[in-house]
Design an enzyme around this catalytic site. Structure first.
Site, PDB file in Angstrom:
ATOM      1  N   ARG A 271       0.854  -1.180   0.000  1.00 56.81           N
ATOM      2  CA  ARG A 271       0.000   0.000   0.000  1.00 56.81           C
ATOM      3  C   ARG A 271       0.894   1.234   0.000  1.00 56.81           C
ATOM      4  O   ARG A 271       2.104   1.134   0.154  1.00 56.81           O
ATOM      5  CB  ARG A 271      -0.970  -0.036   1.197  1.00 56.81           C
ATOM      6  CG  ARG A 271      -0.268  -0.435   2.516  1.00 56.81           C
ATOM      7  CD  ARG A 271      -0.813   0.278   3.687  1.00 56.81           C
ATOM      8  NE  ARG A 271      -0.663   1.705   3.551  1.00 56.81           N
ATOM      9  CZ  ARG A 271       0.458   2.360   3.800  1.00 56.81           C
ATOM     10  NH1 ARG A 271       1.565   1.738   4.183  1.00 56.81           N
ATOM     11  NH2 ARG A 271       0.526   3.671   3.672  1.00 56.81           N
ATOM     12  N   GLY A 272       0.249   2.412  -0.154  1.00 55.84           N
ATOM     13  CA  GLY A 272       1.028   3.641  -0.298  1.00 55.84           C
ATOM     14  C   GLY A 272       1.262   3.859  -1.790  1.00 55.84           C
ATOM     15  O   GLY A 272       1.690   2.937  -2.504  1.00 55.84           O
ATOM     16  N   ALA A 273       0.972   5.085  -2.239  1.00 58.30           N
ATOM     17  CA  ALA A 273       0.960   5.350  -3.681  1.00 58.30           C
ATOM     18  C   ALA A 273       2.241   4.914  -4.415  1.00 58.30           C
ATOM     19  O   ALA A 273       2.167   4.190  -5.418  1.00 58.30           O
ATOM     20  CB  ALA A 273       0.671   6.843  -3.902  1.00 58.30           C
TER      21      ALA A 273
ATOM     22  N   ARG B 178      -6.868  -0.472  -7.651  1.00 57.08           N
ATOM     23  CA  ARG B 178      -7.166   0.653  -6.747  1.00 57.08           C
ATOM     24  C   ARG B 178      -7.249   1.939  -7.588  1.00 57.08           C
ATOM     25  O   ARG B 178      -6.371   2.179  -8.412  1.00 57.08           O
ATOM     26  CB  ARG B 178      -6.087   0.795  -5.649  1.00 57.08           C
ATOM     27  CG  ARG B 178      -6.091  -0.377  -4.666  1.00 57.08           C
ATOM     28  CD  ARG B 178      -5.270  -0.080  -3.431  1.00 57.08           C
ATOM     29  NE  ARG B 178      -5.937   0.855  -2.539  1.00 57.08           N
ATOM     30  CZ  ARG B 178      -5.372   1.395  -1.461  1.00 57.08           C
ATOM     31  NH1 ARG B 178      -4.127   1.079  -1.152  1.00 57.08           N
ATOM     32  NH2 ARG B 178      -6.035   2.233  -0.694  1.00 57.08           N
TER      33      ARG B 178
ATOM     34  N   ASP C 116      -1.693  10.908  -2.724  1.00 55.56           N
ATOM     35  CA  ASP C 116      -2.030   9.812  -3.633  1.00 55.56           C
ATOM     36  C   ASP C 116      -2.203  10.313  -5.054  1.00 55.56           C
ATOM     37  O   ASP C 116      -2.032   9.562  -6.009  1.00 55.56           O
ATOM     38  CB  ASP C 116      -3.292   9.107  -3.143  1.00 55.56           C
ATOM     39  CG  ASP C 116      -2.980   8.274  -1.919  1.00 55.56           C
ATOM     40  OD1 ASP C 116      -2.621   7.104  -2.080  1.00 55.56           O
ATOM     41  OD2 ASP C 116      -3.017   8.823  -0.797  1.00 55.56           O
TER      42      ASP C 116
ATOM     43  N   ASN D   3      -5.346  12.588  -0.551  1.00 58.68           N
ATOM     44  CA  ASN D   3      -4.555  11.772   0.383  1.00 58.68           C
ATOM     45  C   ASN D   3      -5.533  11.059   1.304  1.00 58.68           C
ATOM     46  O   ASN D   3      -6.751  11.233   1.207  1.00 58.68           O
ATOM     47  CB  ASN D   3      -3.555  12.652   1.158  1.00 58.68           C
ATOM     48  CG  ASN D   3      -2.542  11.819   1.926  1.00 58.68           C
ATOM     49  OD1 ASN D   3      -1.941  10.906   1.366  1.00 58.68           O
ATOM     50  ND2 ASN D   3      -2.351  12.105   3.196  1.00 58.68           N
ATOM     51  N   LYS D   4      -4.997  10.282   2.212  1.00 58.26           N
ATOM     52  CA  LYS D   4      -5.821   9.458   3.103  1.00 58.26           C
ATOM     53  C   LYS D   4      -6.920  10.267   3.775  1.00 58.26           C
ATOM     54  O   LYS D   4      -6.713  11.415   4.165  1.00 58.26           O
ATOM     55  CB  LYS D   4      -4.890   8.807   4.149  1.00 58.26           C
ATOM     56  CG  LYS D   4      -5.536   7.865   5.119  1.00 58.26           C
ATOM     57  CD  LYS D   4      -6.364   6.785   4.473  1.00 58.26           C
ATOM     58  CE  LYS D   4      -5.585   5.947   3.478  1.00 58.26           C
ATOM     59  NZ  LYS D   4      -6.463   5.078   2.645  1.00 58.26           N
TER      60      LYS D   4
ATOM     61  N   GLN E 215      -3.128   3.202   9.602  1.00 52.21           N
ATOM     62  CA  GLN E 215      -1.775   3.198   9.024  1.00 52.21           C
ATOM     63  C   GLN E 215      -0.800   3.973   9.897  1.00 52.21           C
ATOM     64  O   GLN E 215       0.410   3.838   9.731  1.00 52.21           O
ATOM     65  CB  GLN E 215      -1.786   3.792   7.610  1.00 52.21           C
ATOM     66  CG  GLN E 215      -2.403   2.909   6.547  1.00 52.21           C
ATOM     67  CD  GLN E 215      -3.863   3.237   6.328  1.00 52.21           C
ATOM     68  OE1 GLN E 215      -4.551   3.661   7.254  1.00 52.21           O
ATOM     69  NE2 GLN E 215      -4.350   3.042   5.122  1.00 52.21           N
TER      70      GLN E 215
HETATM   71  O1  MRU Z   1      -4.737   3.393   1.457  1.00 51.56           O
HETATM   72  P1  MRU Z   1      -3.237   3.547   1.552  1.00 51.56           P
HETATM   73  O2  MRU Z   1      -2.664   3.038   2.824  1.00 51.56           O
HETATM   74  O3  MRU Z   1      -2.549   3.012   0.320  1.00 51.56           O
HETATM   75  O4  MRU Z   1      -3.065   5.124   1.550  1.00 51.56           O
HETATM   76  C1  MRU Z   1      -1.803   5.683   1.722  1.00 51.56           C
HETATM   77  C2  MRU Z   1      -1.810   7.151   1.775  1.00 51.56           C
HETATM   78  O5  MRU Z   1      -2.826   7.814   1.699  1.00 51.56           O
HETATM   79  C3  MRU Z   1      -0.477   7.800   1.827  1.00 51.56           C
HETATM   80  O6  MRU Z   1      -0.503   8.931   2.612  1.00 51.56           O
HETATM   81  C4  MRU Z   1      -0.104   8.169   0.392  1.00 51.56           C
HETATM   82  O7  MRU Z   1      -0.265   7.065  -0.466  1.00 51.56           O
HETATM   83  C5  MRU Z   1       1.260   8.668   0.290  1.00 51.56           C
HETATM   84  S1  MRU Z   1       2.434   7.386   0.524  1.00 51.56           S
HETATM   85  C6  MRU Z   1       3.966   8.031   0.248  1.00 51.56           C
END
Ligand code: MRU
Length: 361
Positions: free
Chosen positions: A53-55, A90, A241, A251-252, A201
């Protein structure tokens, strides 16, 4: 140069063995378990279920998914099938589409006989660029932390949301890179780590910062505004993201509320944004960025250690309770002080100009 001495890497690719090894992030921080991905379908499953996970890491995993696909079948049909299926895993983080597009463009002009090797090399390159870009984001962001320290002369309090750390990337993290570099330089700092319901997270961020010896405190999401009002936050740095042309930041979920509170309290709000997260095809992020609606069980269930130290899931709501679970929100550019990219820090209004000039991307 790694963040910690013996780092557990979010992902390690092994071309000779045709496999990709990931840390299963659905288990973090309770259990550190690695998992082997052997096919593009394994990569798609890992992205969809958030084992990765994470962009940035989603993009890197998708690129290796294409390499694994080409290893078995290097035809145009196989490339298209794998690419479409990976893209559908996703919707919000644009790094996924960005990496798949980069792989497809290269491979469609490559002889099928060479595609497997070329795909592995390109995926390796995307992974290496991610690490390098994050370190550069760290260097630019470090200047902000240094400035605040020079003005206040006391520990710099940084608030972050979700996990835009090492596990969300190949190394460094985006939002955490300036923090790691400041810590390494000996600048006194303290990080407020937001829990980030529903998937928490923040637990991963806390685990990473503890591993690197960075001073931090874990807080519930609702505490951020209060801490800002009481001058206990000097700076907010979050990940992204997807960033629109005019600098709106997806973002989240919960990021927008922190940006509002930061603005109300005159606190700088920065988004650490590698160029792979900038989507020049989108202007107004609020209506145009697709927000992932995730499974309701993420809200109704909680994971933790029970009294006997066993990892356990508990249900907090009855089965039939209606639940909404949007995974992300969009912070309008007017609330963003700056975007920390690998090419420098830009005010949202300057982002499109800098990209057009080729300064970044
Ligand atoms: O749903 P996730 O855990 O993939 O979401 C992650 C986030 O929103 C992060 O803040 C974002 O991807 C930046 S990661 C460098």
């Amino acid at each position: 140069m790694k963040v910690t001495e013996k780092p557990i890497m979010s992902l390690a690719a092994d071309h000779a063995a045709c496999r990709v090894v990931i840390v299963d992030q659905t288990q973090l921080p309770f259990i550190v378990e690695q998992r082997v991905l052997l096919t593009w379908q394994d990569c798609a499953e890992a992205i969809r279920t958030m084992r990765v996970r994470g962009a940035p890491l989603i993009g890197v995993t998708a690129a290796y998914g294409i390499a694994l696909a080409m290893q078995r079948d290097a035809t145009d049909g196989a490339l298209s099938t794998a690419s479409k299926a990976l893209a559908a895993t996703r919707p919000t983080a644009v790094n996924l589409a960005w990496a798949l597009d980069r792989m497809s463009r290269l491979l469609t002009t490559t002889d099928p006989a060479d595609r497997a090797d070329v795909a592995w090399a390109e995926a390796d390159q995307i992974a290496a660029e991610d690490e390098d870009n994050n370190r550069r984001i760290g260097e630019h962001g470090l200047a902000i932390i240094r400035d605040i320290y020079a003005k206040t002369g006391r520990a710099v309090n940084i608030l972050t949301h979700c996990n835009a750390g090492r596990m969300a990337c190949t190394e460094w993290g985006t939002a955490t890179a300036p923090i790691y570099l400041a810590h390494r330089e000996g600048l006194p700092l303290h990080v407020w780590v937001e829990e980030t319901r529903p998937r928490n997270q923040g637990l991963i961020t806390q685990w990473e910062l503890a591993d690197a010896g960075v001073n931090h405190t874990y807080i519930v999401d609702n505490a951020g505004g209060h801490l800002m009002q009481h001058e206990r936050v000097d700076l907010v740095i979050v990940g992204v993201d997807r960033v629109s042309r005019r600098g709106d930041v997806a973002n989240k979920i919960g990021t927008y509320l922190k940006a509002l509170a930061a603005r109300d309290n005159g606190i700088p709000f920065y988004a650490a944004a590698p160029s792979s997260s900038i989507d020049m095809d989108i202007e107004d992020g609020v209506p145009e960025i697709e927000i992932e609606e995730r499974d309701t069980s993420e809200v109704s269930m909680l994971r933790g250690w029970d009294r006997n130290g066993y990892v356990t899931d508990v249900r907090m709501l009855r089965d039939r309770t209606p639940i909404s679970n949007p995974g992300f929100d969009v912070t309008p550019s007017r609330l963003v002080t700056g975007l920390i990219t690998e090419c420098g820090i830009f005010a949202p209004a300057d982002l499109a100009r800098s990209v057009a000039k080729g300064t970044c991307k």
